[in-house]
Design an enzyme around this catalytic site. Structure first.
Site, PDB file in Angstrom:
ATOM      1  N   GLU A   1       9.164  -2.764   4.829  1.00 24.67           N
ATOM      2  CA  GLU A   1       9.539  -4.132   5.197  1.00 24.67           C
ATOM      3  C   GLU A   1      11.048  -4.269   5.268  1.00 24.67           C
ATOM      4  OE1 GLU A   1       7.815  -6.422   2.048  1.00 24.67           O
ATOM      5  OE2 GLU A   1       8.972  -5.408   0.516  1.00 24.67           O
TER       6      GLU A   1
ATOM      7  N   ARG B   1       2.189  -4.262  -8.838  1.00 24.53           N
ATOM      8  CA  ARG B   1       3.091  -4.998  -9.724  1.00 24.53           C
ATOM      9  C   ARG B   1       3.433  -4.125 -10.928  1.00 24.53           C
ATOM     10  NH1 ARG B   1      -0.111  -9.481 -10.730  1.00 24.53           N
ATOM     11  NH2 ARG B   1       0.484 -10.379  -8.726  1.00 24.53           N
TER      12      ARG B   1
END
Length: 317
Positions: free
Chosen positions: A117, A195
């Site tokens: 990204e 995470r």
């Protein structure tokens, strides 16, 4: 075919704020809004058309109706499904520290794309920081120990940010958006996130939010980032507009345009264009456009005109 205005999909994650409502004027339906999915053709969020002949149809339905090659372009056919997801992100609080897998790992383990990204910083409050890789190279064993000993923050590369910074985040880069940052994110079409650390926060179910330490250890590059925090190219000033190449890679190309009068672009058989208006107002062809609007220009559309006083991010494959 016609240029399509897309209706965003909003997410109310616990770290979100009010800037998508206050700064962009969105009616999100939430008290706090973390993300607006501005170009989304994903099982977790799907844009619909606003007005025109495709009104209320989902982007997936439109692609099916028109045909993927004709509508999205030949460059998209090398991907097994629609290749990009574009978001506006309002970090009222720190996001979790996280990492995304590459394509090979994600397809094998998650049956999904990996996730590379970019972040383009639209605004940042004084002192806002992003986490971008590690200060120095460490071993996977040291990474695991830092997570277990709650000392991970000491090892990470914390970067103070300002408007106009550009972060290229390859899959495997440990990262996090810090409080006070407003971000435009262009990413592979994946919602696969591992995470690593979450500041001990409690989720909506009253329990600590899940961590994914084993998978994060599998995919993380425990080293400093390779890329500087700036666009790939400098601004170029033309009559009527300023352009800047933010990023070009195998997955997507993103340009920023600041239109002072008029700009003419075109799509061909290779790719669609996605237009995200990040400031100002004007017109895209005959359609009114303002800050926060999202438009899809099909492949093979040909020339189209942007006029007025508009700053926009334009993404193609």
């Amino acid at each position: 075919m016609e240029i399509i205005k897309l209706k965003p999909v909003f997410k109310d994650y616990i770290w979100g704020g009010n800037r998508l409502k206050d700064d962009f004027g969105f009616d999100t339906g939430f008290d706090k809004t973390a993300e607006g999915w501005m170009l989304a053709c994903h099982k977790d969020g799907m844009n619909t058309a606003e007005g025109g002949k495709y009104d209320k149809m989902t982007l997936e339905e439109i692609i099916d109706k028109e045909g993927a090659e004709k509508f999205t372009g030949k460059n998209c056919l090398k991907f097994p499904y629609f290749p990009v997801l574009i978001k506006l992100i309002d970090a009222f609080d720190n996001l979790s520290i996280q990492v995304h897998p590459d394509d090979e790992y994600a397809r094998r383990v998650e049956n999904e794309f990996g996730k590379t990204e970019i972040w383009y910083v639209l605004d940042a409050l004084d002192g806002a920081e992003l986490i971008y890789g590690f200060k120095e190279k460490i071993t996977k064993e040291e990474f695991k120990a830092a997570i277990e000993n709650n000392t991970l923050l000491d090892s990470l590369n914390r970067v103070k940010v300002k408007r106009g910074d550009l972060f290229f985040i390859e899959a495997g880069t440990v990262h996090a958006i810090g409080r006070g940052a407003l971000i435009a994110e262009i990413q592979q079409n994946s919602n696969c996130t591992y995470r690593v650390y979450d500041y001990g926060r409690i989720g909506k179910d009253g329990k600590p939010r899940e961590l994914h330490v084993k998978k994060a250890l599998d995919v993380s590059k425990t080293e400093p980032p390779k890329y500087d925090i700036k666009p790939f190219e400098n601004e170029k000033d033309f009559s009527g507009y300023v352009s800047q190449r933010l990023c070009k890679c195998d997955l997507f190309t993103v340009d920023r345009y600041r239109v002072k009068n008029e700009l003419t672009l075109k799509t061909n058989a290779d790719s669609f264009n996605h237009i995200l208006v990040i400031s100002g107002e004007g017109e895209i062809e005959s359609k009114k456009a303002k800050k926060g609007d999202s438009f899809f220009v099909p492949a093979n559309y040909g020339e189209y005109r942007i006029s007025g006083n508009i700053e926009a991010l334009i993404t193609k494959i």
